[in-house]
Design a protein around this motif. Structure first.
Motif, mmCIF file in Angstrom:
data_model
loop_
_atom_site.group_PDB
_atom_site.id
_atom_site.type_symbol
_atom_site.label_atom_id
_atom_site.label_comp_id
_atom_site.label_asym_id
_atom_site.label_seq_id
_atom_site.Cartn_x
_atom_site.Cartn_y
_atom_site.Cartn_z
ATOM 1 N N GLN A 147 0.809 -1.215 0.000
ATOM 2 C CA GLN A 147 0.000 0.000 0.000
ATOM 3 C C GLN A 147 0.844 1.267 0.000
ATOM 4 O O GLN A 147 0.350 2.342 -0.328
ATOM 5 C CB GLN A 147 -0.981 0.008 1.173
ATOM 6 N N ARG A 148 2.132 1.164 0.361
ATOM 7 C CA ARG A 148 3.027 2.304 0.209
ATOM 8 C C ARG A 148 3.710 2.314 -1.150
ATOM 9 O O ARG A 148 4.138 3.355 -1.639
ATOM 10 C CB ARG A 148 4.093 2.290 1.310
ATOM 11 N N ALA A 149 3.831 1.138 -1.772
ATOM 12 C CA ALA A 149 4.524 1.029 -3.052
ATOM 13 C C ALA A 149 3.663 1.452 -4.227
ATOM 14 O O ALA A 149 4.188 1.778 -5.297
ATOM 15 C CB ALA A 149 5.001 -0.404 -3.266
ATOM 16 N N VAL A 150 2.343 1.458 -4.064
ATOM 17 C CA VAL A 150 1.442 1.842 -5.149
ATOM 18 C C VAL A 150 0.138 2.358 -4.548
ATOM 19 O O VAL A 150 -0.339 1.848 -3.533
ATOM 20 C CB VAL A 150 1.176 0.655 -6.101
ATOM 21 N N ILE A 151 -0.413 3.376 -5.159
ATOM 22 C CA ILE A 151 -1.730 3.866 -4.774
ATOM 23 C C ILE A 151 -2.758 2.787 -5.091
ATOM 24 O O ILE A 151 -2.723 2.164 -6.156
ATOM 25 C CB ILE A 151 -2.055 5.167 -5.528
ATOM 26 N N SER A 152 -3.673 2.555 -4.184
ATOM 27 C CA SER A 152 -4.638 1.465 -4.332
ATOM 28 C C SER A 152 -5.373 1.518 -5.666
ATOM 29 O O SER A 152 -5.544 0.495 -6.338
ATOM 30 C CB SER A 152 -5.649 1.520 -3.182
ATOM 31 N N GLU A 153 -5.788 2.716 -6.075
ATOM 32 C CA GLU A 153 -6.551 2.840 -7.326
ATOM 33 C C GLU A 153 -5.698 2.562 -8.558
ATOM 34 O O GLU A 153 -6.244 2.378 -9.655
ATOM 35 C CB GLU A 153 -7.167 4.235 -7.431
ATOM 36 N N TYR A 184 8.710 3.296 -13.732
ATOM 37 C CA TYR A 184 7.721 3.525 -12.678
ATOM 38 C C TYR A 184 8.392 4.213 -11.498
ATOM 39 O O TYR A 184 9.552 3.923 -11.161
ATOM 40 C CB TYR A 184 7.118 2.196 -12.223
ATOM 41 N N PHE A 185 7.643 5.136 -10.858
ATOM 42 C CA PHE A 185 8.135 5.821 -9.661
ATOM 43 C C PHE A 185 6.994 5.961 -8.668
ATOM 44 O O PHE A 185 5.845 6.264 -9.050
ATOM 45 C CB PHE A 185 8.683 7.199 -10.000
ATOM 46 N N ALA A 186 7.302 5.751 -7.398
ATOM 47 C CA ALA A 186 6.308 5.902 -6.330
ATOM 48 C C ALA A 186 6.901 6.675 -5.172
ATOM 49 O O ALA A 186 8.051 6.447 -4.776
ATOM 50 C CB ALA A 186 5.820 4.535 -5.861
ATOM 51 N N TYR A 187 6.104 7.584 -4.627
ATOM 52 C CA TYR A 187 6.459 8.351 -3.427
ATOM 53 C C TYR A 187 5.344 8.156 -2.407
ATOM 54 O O TYR A 187 4.145 8.186 -2.751
ATOM 55 C CB TYR A 187 6.601 9.829 -3.755
ATOM 56 N N SER A 188 5.727 7.952 -1.156
ATOM 57 C CA SER A 188 4.739 7.799 -0.084
ATOM 58 C C SER A 188 5.267 8.473 1.173
ATOM 59 O O SER A 188 6.416 8.261 1.562
ATOM 60 C CB SER A 188 4.478 6.312 0.193
ATOM 61 N N ASP A 189 4.418 9.298 1.792
ATOM 62 C CA ASP A 189 4.740 9.927 3.073
ATOM 63 C C ASP A 189 3.552 9.670 3.987
ATOM 64 O O ASP A 189 2.454 10.178 3.745
ATOM 65 C CB ASP A 189 4.990 11.417 2.904
ATOM 66 N N LYS A 190 3.769 8.886 5.026
ATOM 67 C CA LYS A 190 2.662 8.322 5.790
ATOM 68 C C LYS A 190 2.866 8.518 7.282
ATOM 69 O O LYS A 190 3.958 8.280 7.804
ATOM 70 C CB LYS A 190 2.567 6.825 5.470
ATOM 71 N N ALA A 191 1.821 8.963 7.967
ATOM 72 C CA ALA A 191 1.796 9.044 9.429
ATOM 73 C C ALA A 191 0.678 8.145 9.927
ATOM 74 O O ALA A 191 -0.470 8.289 9.499
ATOM 75 C CB ALA A 191 1.567 10.475 9.891
ATOM 76 N N ARG A 231 6.602 7.091 8.056
ATOM 77 C CA ARG A 231 7.366 6.428 7.008
ATOM 78 C C ARG A 231 7.377 7.298 5.743
ATOM 79 O O ARG A 231 6.320 7.762 5.290
ATOM 80 C CB ARG A 231 6.741 5.080 6.649
ATOM 81 N N THR A 232 8.561 7.469 5.162
ATOM 82 C CA THR A 232 8.698 8.136 3.868
ATOM 83 C C THR A 232 9.467 7.200 2.940
ATOM 84 O O THR A 232 10.546 6.719 3.301
ATOM 85 C CB THR A 232 9.445 9.469 3.996
ATOM 86 N N ASP A 233 8.900 6.942 1.752
ATOM 87 C CA ASP A 233 9.494 5.988 0.821
ATOM 88 C C ASP A 233 9.584 6.578 -0.578
ATOM 89 O O ASP A 233 8.679 7.305 -1.023
ATOM 90 C CB ASP A 233 8.647 4.713 0.740
#
Length: 810
Positions: free
Chosen positions: A135-141, A248-255, A317-319
């Protein structure tokens, strides 16, 4: 030509898009399951998907059906509708990583393999050291589909942990025409999720791309903490006669604020259903600590015992993840695929809690000795500690993580007559670190769960610091031989090598961990040259297919100083050297076989039937277990367990699933699963070698019985869906002396396509309402299994929640 897709373990892709659509990869020979899934994902309009050879049980669920369960849901949570899968969390999206519980055929989450478009995602250990969650590696949609190999994964899967199968998530490709997709979800507990995606369409020379972003914010249902964050994805695809280029590129910043599990034991008289943190009520927290106010149902904060609450807890987490892949068509029968990837993670786990609990006075006494000869819990020493830590009676503990990974995957496939050969390799270099630190929590300026303490102040204590480097190398070779048009034999093997080393810039003070002297320094290498696989696929009739498979797998040693069953977390150099000389990696032999069928019927309203029944047996050897010398180590202060091989596990199980179709309007799916996983051996603990009687006991946390039901009624732009999920009773201890009862939950969806004008801006409008846990069931969700008899922890089941989503395409 469209090929027949034989039977499914969940509603199949036929004339209707059905819930939890699962497709068993099993028809004409093709290179690999992963390759077949990628091809299938590129043609989402095909209801009958062309897929490849599989001699084992493999199922897929598509993007459309994932979003029907709940918009924004974790790809792993969506698998809960498939047979043999148990996935639980305390939030409806399945995103909270602290309390995830995943079992597939008796194997837990850290014993499975995970990839995204072939890129390894690690073993999903909380406080990860070698990957990140899907779920951090790709947006669910943006998920194209998720593929589950519930028995044994493909030989080429880039994973060091796939003892019990693999979960491969595939991102969707950019669309062929320009378009904008957007969705807005609002719902219970201030939930809001905003999603947008722009597809470029063909910009020339068969090149297309998309960029996408999402923001989600939702309050926890039982405390004042907000799960929130931003994500962005971008993907580019270029096709030509020579091959296909993908980037492909993915960014995730999660609290992600967390709560603690409720402790259940005979000695714990106060056992609440929830155990939330108390932020932002700092005044109330101070009053509770001073016992000026009662604490929930306890007479006082002190009376709550082990079920006290912290002020707050969170995972930040920031990825950054990216890859470039080129599939080169060397000839019309030979392809050569090469993929390079990187991943960077910067994370921190935070707990702010009372300095008087969980043995903390003893820990702090190593760094701040009190009055000579006095107890660390003496009032004068506690008052002194409170002053040192900011005067609030609280301290903030962090585990600060960093992960850097780079790697490459190469696969050569060749069709030579009736043979399809595949040769592949995977290389990865990991660099990870974990630092345990303690900070003051200032009574005049209290911090929050959304702050990184290192950004605000210097630590008072750096308890330990670990730097680990790991090299992973894996190679495989296999052949699928079509002996006759209806019979395929598949065989191959893989080799896997892991070389890891740890250095410790900051050693803990001897004894500050329970029973520890130091973190070990040195190398540990594990090599396994021959992990074989063999299977048979037989098209018995035009409607029935039989498969049989046997495969050996290994779980390489975990390599973290902060989490998991890692030799680098052992509490002395002596223990580490003993482990190197005596411990063996966990291994499994998985045997499975089954029959699939798919038939059109003319029995009044009943017009179609698909089904599969499969049997599996697993011999799981060299099971590793962390055995605490004291049996009292807490999650707050950690400890120095002994990690040892404690025997084997024998598993037998059956999955049976069927879909009944009643014309184009109604379908009914049901899956029944039975799993009997039992320990074959006892083990001993402590200097006295006390026997823990686990031989013959069932694996805790994994239910024996599962039943999933999905009913779908659709037509004229309206769709109604009900999903029923029964989870049988689960044992909560290794000795099976405590258990939690089974329970049934029900969720539902109503979706309606709004009429749009052919001349309007919007090409598609849909509004849907999702309700989870319709009956508002109260039950134990995730179980935290205790090392000793007579106690366990549990997280609560999320209550009924409702969400409304408006989605549009332009």
């Amino acid at each position: 030509m469209r090929h027949l897709l034989i039977a499914g373990v969940a509603p199949l892709a036929l004339a209707l898009p059905l819930p939890a659509r699962a497709q068993n990869v099993a028809t004409t020979p093709a290179p690999t399951d992963a390759a077949a899934a990628t091809d299938a994902a590129a043609t989402p309009g095909d209801d009958i998907v062309v897929t490849g050879t599989a001699t084992r049980s493999v199922a897929q669920i598509t993007s459309t059906e994932i979003q029907k369960i709940l918009p924004g849901i974790s790809p792993l949570k969506a698998l809960q509708t498939l047979p043999g899968v148990t996935y639980l969390t305390a939030d409806p999206w399945g995103s909270n990583e602290q309390n995830i519980s995943l079992f597939v055929h008796g194997f837990n989450a850290q014993q499975l393999g995970y990839t995204l478009d072939g890129v390894p995602l690690g073993d999903q250990q909380y406080g990860n050291y070698n990957g990140l969650s899907p779920q951090r590696a790709v947006i669910s949609e943006n998920v194209g589909r998720v593929l589950l190999a519930s028995g044994a994964g493909d030989l080429g899967t880039a994973s060091t942990s796939n003892l019990g199968g693999t979960i491969d998530t595939f991102t969707s490709d950019p669309k062929a025409t320009f378009g904008i997709s957007a969705a807005q979800t609002v719902g219970s507990y201030d939930a809001t999720r905003s999603y947008v995606r722009v597809d470029s369409g063909d910009i020339g020379q068969n090149t297309r791309f998309y960029v996408s972003g999402v923001r989600q914010r939702a309050r926890a249902w039982d405390f004042e903490g907000y799960q929130k964050g931003w994500q962005a994805n971008a993907k580019l695809v270029h096709d030509d006669a020579n091959g296909k280029l993908t980037a492909y590129f993915a960014y995730s910043d999660k609290a992600e604020p967390n709560e603690d599990a409720t402790v259940v034991s005979a000695s714990q008289t106060y056992q609440p259903y929830i155990r939330p943190f108390l932020y932002p009520d700092f005044t109330g927290m101070q009053a509770y600590l001073a016992n000026r106010l009662p604490y929930n149902n306890a007479a006082s904060y002190a009376a709550s015992g082990a079920n006290y609450s912290n002020y707050y807890s969170a995972a930040l987490r920031t990825d950054y993840l990216g890859y470039v892949k080129y599939d080169w068509n060397v000839t019309d029968r030979v392809t050569f695929s090469n993929q390079a990837y990187f991943h960077h993670n910067d994370g921190v786990g935070i707990v702010a809690g009372p300095i008087t609990v969980a043995g903390l006075p003893q820990l702090f006494s190593f760094y701040y000795p009190g009055v000579a000869g006095s107890s660390p819990t003496a009032p004068t020493n506690l008052a002194r500690l409170s002053t040192i830590f900011g005067g609030s009676g609280l301290a903030t503990r962090t585990t600060e993580y960093r992960i850097d990974r780079v790697g490459g995957i190469s696969t050569l496939r060749a069709e030579l007559g009736n043979h399809t050969f595949e040769l592949g390799g995977w290389y990865e270099h990991q660099s990870s670190s974990a630092y345990r630190r303690w900070y003051a929590l200032d009574v005049a300026n209290p911090s929050s769960p959304y702050d990184r303490p290192l950004d605000l102040a210097d630590p008072l204590i750096t308890q330990y610091g670990s730097e680990i480097r790991v090299t992973e190398i894996q190679a495989h070779i296999q052949d699928a031989w079509r002996v006759i048009p209806t019979l395929t034999l598949q065989a191959g093997f893989k080799s896997t090598f892991q070389h890891a080393r740890q250095r410790v810039p900051v050693q803990p003070i001897p004894g500050s961990f329970s029973g520890s002297r130091e973190l070990p320094v040195g190398r540990i290498n594990t090599d396994e040259w021959f992990l074989p696989q063999a299977g048979v696929l037989w098209d018995a009739t035009d409607h029935e297919q039989v498969f049989v498979n046997a495969q050996k797998n290994i779980r390489q040693f975990q390599t973290s100083a902060a989490a998991g069953l890692s030799p680098f977390a052992l509490g002395s150099q002596t223990l580490f050297e003993f482990f190197k000389d005596n411990a063996k990696p966990e291994t499994s032999w998985t045997y499975e076989g089954g029959i699939r069928t798919r038939r059109a019927l003319d029995l009044g309203p009943l017009t179609g039937f698909e089904g599969q029944i499969s049997y599996y047996h697993v011999d799981f050897s060299n099971r590793l277990l962390a055995i605490s010398p004291t049996q009292t180590i807490t999650a707050i202060i950690s400890g120095a367990p002994i990690i040892a091989n404690v025997g084997s596990v024998k598993t037998d199980g059956v999955d049976a699933a069927a879909t009944l179709r009643f014309g184009d309007r109604f379908s009914l799916y049901n899956a029944l699963s039975y799993n009997n996983s039992r320990y074959a051996d006892d083990y001993t603990v402590g200097a006295a070698q006390t026997v823990v009687p686990t031989a013959g006991k069932k694996v805790p946390g994994s239910p024996e019985w599962l039943n999933k039901t999905v009913a779908t009624l659709s037509g004229d732009g309206l769709e109604l869906q009900l999903i029923g999920d029964y989870i049988g009773q689960r044992y909560a201890t290794f000795t099976n002396d405590l258990k939690v009862p089974g329970y049934f939950t029900l969720s539902g969806r109503v979706g309606f396509d709004l009429p749009v004008s052919g001349e309007g801006l919007a090409k598609k409008l849909n509004v849907s309402v999702n309700v989870t846990n319709i009956t508002d069931k109260r039950a134990a969700s995730t179980l935290s299994i205790a090392a000793a008899s007579g106690t366990y922890n549990f997280f609560p089941l999320a209550p009924r929640q409702a969400f409304v989503t408006l989605s549009a395409g332009f």
